[in-house]
Design a protein around this motif. Structure first.
Motif, PDB file in Angstrom:
ATOM      1  N   GLU A   1      16.020 -30.691 -24.441  1.00 47.02           N
ATOM      2  CA  GLU A   1      16.812 -30.870 -23.227  1.00 47.02           C
ATOM      3  C   GLU A   1      18.209 -31.394 -23.535  1.00 47.02           C
ATOM      4  O   GLU A   1      19.148 -31.191 -22.750  1.00 47.02           O
ATOM      5  CB  GLU A   1      16.109 -31.850 -22.272  1.00 47.02           C
ATOM      6  CG  GLU A   1      14.793 -31.332 -21.700  1.00 47.02           C
ATOM      7  CD  GLU A   1      13.612 -31.551 -22.651  1.00 47.02           C
ATOM      8  OE1 GLU A   1      13.823 -32.156 -23.728  1.00 47.02           O
ATOM      9  OE2 GLU A   1      12.489 -31.120 -22.314  1.00 47.02           O
ATOM     10  N   ASP A   2      18.341 -32.074 -24.655  1.00 48.56           N
ATOM     11  CA  ASP A   2      19.636 -32.655 -25.017  1.00 48.56           C
ATOM     12  C   ASP A   2      20.639 -31.619 -25.494  1.00 48.56           C
ATOM     13  O   ASP A   2      21.844 -31.921 -25.568  1.00 48.56           O
ATOM     14  CB  ASP A   2      19.445 -33.709 -26.119  1.00 48.56           C
ATOM     15  CG  ASP A   2      18.550 -34.852 -25.679  1.00 48.56           C
ATOM     16  OD1 ASP A   2      18.601 -35.219 -24.493  1.00 48.56           O
ATOM     17  OD2 ASP A   2      17.793 -35.372 -26.533  1.00 48.56           O
TER      18      ASP A   2
ATOM     19  N   LEU B   1      20.585 -28.127 -24.402  1.00 51.22           N
ATOM     20  CA  LEU B   1      20.678 -26.922 -23.578  1.00 51.22           C
ATOM     21  C   LEU B   1      22.020 -26.772 -22.873  1.00 51.22           C
ATOM     22  O   LEU B   1      22.421 -25.648 -22.530  1.00 51.22           O
ATOM     23  CB  LEU B   1      19.536 -26.898 -22.554  1.00 51.22           C
ATOM     24  CG  LEU B   1      18.128 -26.726 -23.120  1.00 51.22           C
ATOM     25  CD1 LEU B   1      17.099 -26.712 -21.995  1.00 51.22           C
ATOM     26  CD2 LEU B   1      18.021 -25.454 -23.957  1.00 51.22           C
ATOM     27  N   ASP B   2      22.706 -27.874 -22.616  1.00 46.93           N
ATOM     28  CA  ASP B   2      24.003 -27.777 -21.943  1.00 46.93           C
ATOM     29  C   ASP B   2      25.172 -27.672 -22.925  1.00 46.93           C
ATOM     30  O   ASP B   2      26.331 -27.547 -22.503  1.00 46.93           O
ATOM     31  CB  ASP B   2      24.216 -28.997 -21.032  1.00 46.93           C
ATOM     32  CG  ASP B   2      23.271 -28.974 -19.836  1.00 46.93           C
ATOM     33  OD1 ASP B   2      22.908 -27.866 -19.386  1.00 46.93           O
ATOM     34  OD2 ASP B   2      22.883 -30.075 -19.365  1.00 46.93           O
ATOM     35  N   GLU B   3      24.876 -27.708 -24.203  1.00 45.99           N
ATOM     36  CA  GLU B   3      25.934 -27.609 -25.199  1.00 45.99           C
ATOM     37  C   GLU B   3      26.413 -26.159 -25.327  1.00 45.99           C
ATOM     38  O   GLU B   3      25.602 -25.227 -25.304  1.00 45.99           O
ATOM     39  CB  GLU B   3      25.430 -28.079 -26.566  1.00 45.99           C
ATOM     40  CG  GLU B   3      25.071 -29.557 -26.636  1.00 45.99           C
ATOM     41  CD  GLU B   3      26.303 -30.446 -26.692  1.00 45.99           C
ATOM     42  OE1 GLU B   3      27.379 -29.954 -27.114  1.00 45.99           O
ATOM     43  OE2 GLU B   3      26.183 -31.620 -26.306  1.00 45.99           O
TER      44      GLU B   3
ATOM     45  N   ARG C   1      15.419 -22.298 -20.740  1.00 47.91           N
ATOM     46  CA  ARG C   1      16.526 -22.666 -19.859  1.00 47.91           C
ATOM     47  C   ARG C   1      16.191 -22.578 -18.373  1.00 47.91           C
ATOM     48  O   ARG C   1      17.054 -22.821 -17.522  1.00 47.91           O
ATOM     49  CB  ARG C   1      17.753 -21.811 -20.176  1.00 47.91           C
ATOM     50  CG  ARG C   1      18.313 -22.060 -21.562  1.00 47.91           C
ATOM     51  CD  ARG C   1      19.552 -21.257 -21.860  1.00 47.91           C
ATOM     52  NE  ARG C   1      20.028 -21.526 -23.205  1.00 47.91           N
ATOM     53  CZ  ARG C   1      20.811 -22.558 -23.548  1.00 47.91           C
ATOM     54  NH1 ARG C   1      21.205 -23.415 -22.597  1.00 47.91           N
ATOM     55  NH2 ARG C   1      21.194 -22.733 -24.789  1.00 47.91           N
TER      56      ARG C   1
ATOM     57  N   ARG D   1      18.521 -20.390 -16.210  1.00 45.17           N
ATOM     58  CA  ARG D   1      19.971 -20.612 -16.305  1.00 45.17           C
ATOM     59  C   ARG D   1      20.534 -19.848 -17.496  1.00 45.17           C
ATOM     60  O   ARG D   1      19.914 -19.788 -18.547  1.00 45.17           O
ATOM     61  CB  ARG D   1      20.276 -22.097 -16.464  1.00 45.17           C
ATOM     62  CG  ARG D   1      19.932 -22.952 -15.254  1.00 45.17           C
ATOM     63  CD  ARG D   1      20.257 -24.406 -15.561  1.00 45.17           C
ATOM     64  NE  ARG D   1      19.485 -24.899 -16.708  1.00 45.17           N
ATOM     65  CZ  ARG D   1      19.813 -25.953 -17.417  1.00 45.17           C
ATOM     66  NH1 ARG D   1      20.927 -26.640 -17.144  1.00 45.17           N
ATOM     67  NH2 ARG D   1      19.044 -26.360 -18.419  1.00 45.17           N
TER      68      ARG D   1
ATOM     69  N   ALA E   1      22.710 -19.055 -20.805  1.00 48.26           N
ATOM     70  CA  ALA E   1      23.150 -19.875 -21.931  1.00 48.26           C
ATOM     71  C   ALA E   1      24.676 -19.981 -21.919  1.00 48.26           C
ATOM     72  O   ALA E   1      25.368 -18.987 -21.701  1.00 48.26           O
ATOM     73  CB  ALA E   1      22.684 -19.249 -23.243  1.00 48.26           C
ATOM     74  N   PRO E   2      25.217 -21.159 -22.161  1.00 48.14           N
ATOM     75  CA  PRO E   2      26.682 -21.321 -22.203  1.00 48.14           C
ATOM     76  C   PRO E   2      27.256 -20.844 -23.542  1.00 48.14           C
ATOM     77  O   PRO E   2      27.657 -21.644 -24.403  1.00 48.14           O
ATOM     78  CB  PRO E   2      26.872 -22.830 -22.007  1.00 48.14           C
ATOM     79  CG  PRO E   2      25.628 -23.432 -22.579  1.00 48.14           C
ATOM     80  CD  PRO E   2      24.518 -22.455 -22.302  1.00 48.14           C
TER      81      PRO E   2
END
Length: 317
Positions: A186-187, A189-191, A213, A216, A218-219
């Motif tokens: 979880e740490d 996934l927003d990177e 995800r 959502r 992927a960024p």
């Protein structure tokens, strides 16, 4: 002109022995049958090949000339028969092995040595494939057997899992995540994430952790063309990268830290081939791959992560 190999062999043996009884014994035929074969051969050639008396057998000039040709014809035929048999048994020919970067990792050298030892007359061709063909030559038809990392798209392929290893997350040296004692999926996934440039949607989804995800996207910060490019852009802080644990051993970089992350799936290293094309040579390679794995448990332990070191930040080493 229709000449049988039996007639040619009979004539060659008789020309070597110059004695019907000895030649018949070598050929395991009756002397009368040998005489008949030679007469039939002379009739077909319309040439006298031997002078026969009660005391001796000699070659005529025509016989001496034909002996050379007969030996050559039999030699070529025997070589062709031998090569066909060797090819059908996988003892000769060309073996094309496609692989993704790293191939069979620490087992690559022992595996290739085993292939060369068992098949000394087989020419082995190796080709590394990039992100644009994650099947490592199976989909394009180049490879007879491939060492690759599923999942990827492709119909009519067979895969055999060989090893699995942990996935790590590569981050820029000094990234805030490197200071944590424990990093969870979880740490990360927003990177912003870096991924290889590939038309294979299934392969790309795996390396961007799409299944974790919750729908959502992927960024994705950048798509790269090679593993070395991935390393460089991670070191530049463009994004993080999901990568097999082998990267920490094979491609260390002072600007990159490799982190163990709880909740990541494992990466499977598999051998692949096309359905219906697992001939003797492909089957032999698969057998040798299993044998090589069994002979080197210490290397398997390293690959499968039992000896993977704790996460570290090169800046703090």
């Amino acid at each position: 002109m229709d000449l049988s190999t039996r007639q040619l062999r009979a004539f060659v043996v008789l020309a070597e022995e110059l004695h019907f009884t000895r030649a018949a014994a070598r050929l395991f035929v009756a002397q009368q049958a040998l005489s008949r074969q030679i007469r039939d051969l002379e009739t077909r050639l319309d040439a006298k090949l031997l002078d026969r008396t009660t005391r001796r057998v000699t070659l005529t000039p025509a016989g001496a000339a034909f002996l050379e040709s007969a030996r050559h014809a039999l030699s070529v035929l025997d070589a062709g028969v031998d090569r066909a048999g060797r090819l059908s048994r996988g003892e000769a020919g060309v073996l094309r092995i496609g692989f993704q970067p790293g191939a069979a990792l620490e087992l690559t050298g022992p595996l290739l040595d085993a292939i060369r030892e068992r098949h000394p007359d087989v020419a082995v061709e190796l080709r590394e494939f990039g992100f644009d063909e994650p099947s490592a030559g199976l989909v394009s038809g180049w490879a007879d057997v491939a060492l690759t990392r599923p999942p990827f798209s492709g119909d009519g392929l067979e895969l055999e899992a060989v090893l699995s290893e942990p996935l790590l997350v590569a981050v820029r040296t000094g990234h805030p995540l490197t200071s944590r004692a424990r990093v969870r999926v979880e740490d990360v996934l927003d990177e912003p994430i870096v991924v290889g440039r590939s038309p294979d949607r299934r392969w790309q989804a795996h390396w961007t952790l799409e299944a974790l995800r919750g729908g959502r996207p992927a960024p994705i910060s950048m798509r790269t063309s090679s593993h070395t490019e991935e390393i460089d852009v991670v070191a530049a802080g463009v994004g993080i990268m999901v990568t097999p644990a082998a990267s920490a051993r094979f491609t260390p970089h002072p600007g990159v830290s490799y982190l163990s992350v709880e909740g990541l799936p494992r990466s499977v290293l598999a051998a692949g081939w096309r359905v219906g094309e697992d001939g003797p040579l492909v089957r032999s390679v698969l057998e040798l791959l299993r044998e090589t794995k069994a002979r080197h448990p210490e290397l398997v332990a390293v690959i499968e992560g039992r000896d993977v070191p704790a996460p570290r930040d090169p800046a703090r080493a």
